[in-house]
Design an enzyme around this catalytic site. Sequence first.
Site, PDB file in Angstrom:
ATOM      1  CG  ASP A 143      -5.725   4.222   7.389  1.00 30.40           C
ATOM      2  OD1 ASP A 143      -5.725   3.676   8.504  1.00 30.40           O
ATOM      3  OD2 ASP A 143      -4.732   4.808   6.924  1.00 30.40           O
TER       4      ASP A 143
ATOM      5  CG  ASP B 243      -0.316  -0.086   2.516  1.00 24.15           C
ATOM      6  OD1 ASP B 243       0.078   0.970   3.046  1.00 24.15           O
ATOM      7  OD2 ASP B 243      -0.192  -1.200   3.058  1.00 24.15           O
TER       8      ASP B 243
ATOM      9  CD  GLU C   9      -3.445   4.616  10.660  1.00 20.69           C
ATOM     10  OE1 GLU C   9      -2.452   4.478  11.389  1.00 20.69           O
ATOM     11  OE2 GLU C   9      -3.450   4.314   9.465  1.00 20.69           O
TER      12      GLU C   9
END
Length: 518
Positions: free
Chosen positions: A241, A147, A243
């Site tokens: 994503d 990625d 986080e």
Amino acid sequence: MRSTHRPGRYPTTRGTDGDAGPVGIPIRPGTPLPPGTVFPRPDRPDAMAAQASPSGPIRPSSAVPVRRTDAAGHTPRHRSSPARTTRTTRTTRTTRTTRTTRTTLAIPLPRRLLSVAALTAATLTMSGTAGVAQGATPSPLWPRGVDVASWQHPGGGPIDWLAARGSGLSFAIIKATEGTNYTNPFFVADRAAATQAGLVVGAYHYARPTQSLSTAVEQARHFIAVTGLTRTAGHLAPVLDLEDTGGLDPRALAAWTRAFLEEVESETGRIPIIYTYRSFWTGKMADTHDFVKYPFWFAIYNDQATPGWLPGGWSTWALWQYTSGGAVPGIAGNVDTNVLCCTSSALTAQADGTHSEIEKWYAAAGPTQANLGAPVGVENPAGGGGRWQQYGNGLAFWSVATGVHALYGPISTKYLGAGGSNSFLRRPVSDIEIAGAPGAQQARFQGGWIYWHPATGAHEVHGRILQTYLTLGGSTSSLGLPTTDEYSVPGGRESTFQHGRLHWDATTNKITTLPPLG
């Protein structure tokens, strides 16, 4: 993965947000340990006070990756970068030296073994096999991929995707967006070049949660505007994503996450993938199990052959980011490296965006196809999340939370008349079912039930009245089937049944059984 503004994605020293474990004794891979030595879960310090039995489970570490800032001042999502946090052990490769984060644990060892080890505060590489501390890597048979973000374009230079593909990569997932405004300037070119090189591709959005739930929808729409619907072959489902908490508590963060995912699934018809790491999910999301129906991309750097125990109730992982220190020809510097579970055919299946979840269900629906008839028009987003498709004699609704369910005949007509998924009934959670009363049918929804019989017609029951009705036996109770929808009366609400009524008192919140009218 990479955020655009944060220099440190995952803490690697004790005391930084609780991601690192307690300091333990350094043990080299392959060191024999006394019989019965096991390594407890790092999130359960009470288990470290005593040795576990030899037969007890051994869990791998909760080692986590490191976040950094890219050349444009953006922190690429969960990915690698040259400026790495100092790590405690080093592995020398033939071409370069990389550093690997190791989780630290306090392990009670016999005194005789302490005399062998260098008794310094360092890190422990946990074993996935009882009695031996060792390093390992994922199976070479699992499809491997990277990625990337703008960080992998130092000086604005391109990635040589043909060289990357030639090294054995099977897929590449590229950062598309972050928040409501940022777009990776290399996304379009990278996705096109990676596709041309023969790689399966994917796209991810780096979440920036805020107190307002509307920002989840705004960010999802920004993401989709950049990536498109990904309804092609060779394209993995969209990735969230996650986080960063944005200062939200676990309940608010879960609600924000759900709003983002439901917007993406409603617009694309695909099941989004969640990327995160263990300590974030167990801490910042309070280890909620509410998202287990979404594929899980797990970031953990543990030097093991498998990612180990999974948080959040997930029983399987879809992808595993196992290092941020990968070296791939054609890509400058270190790069996050992943595997997909666990075959090339699984990769092909996950990357098939040509058919929506409703289309795949309809193709295998069998007799239900005859009840529904042929599709009419195109599939559309459904109110409340998910998608719906009209057929000649009914409807099919889908969301990740509910799956696909078909409605047809009078129940379908009643549901649409009430407002469909935009109504208080919300989304269906069952197909048409045979009710307990002879000759009757029923369908269950998130906000109520609809019953139908040739003698009574189709009627909804919901709320406290439905709860009481089901407790009494539903359509097999002495009340029989409903003959009206719920209606307002002075001081409350009522529903009429074949042999009586149920009255809800707004003041007391109590339900009373009443005789039939007249």
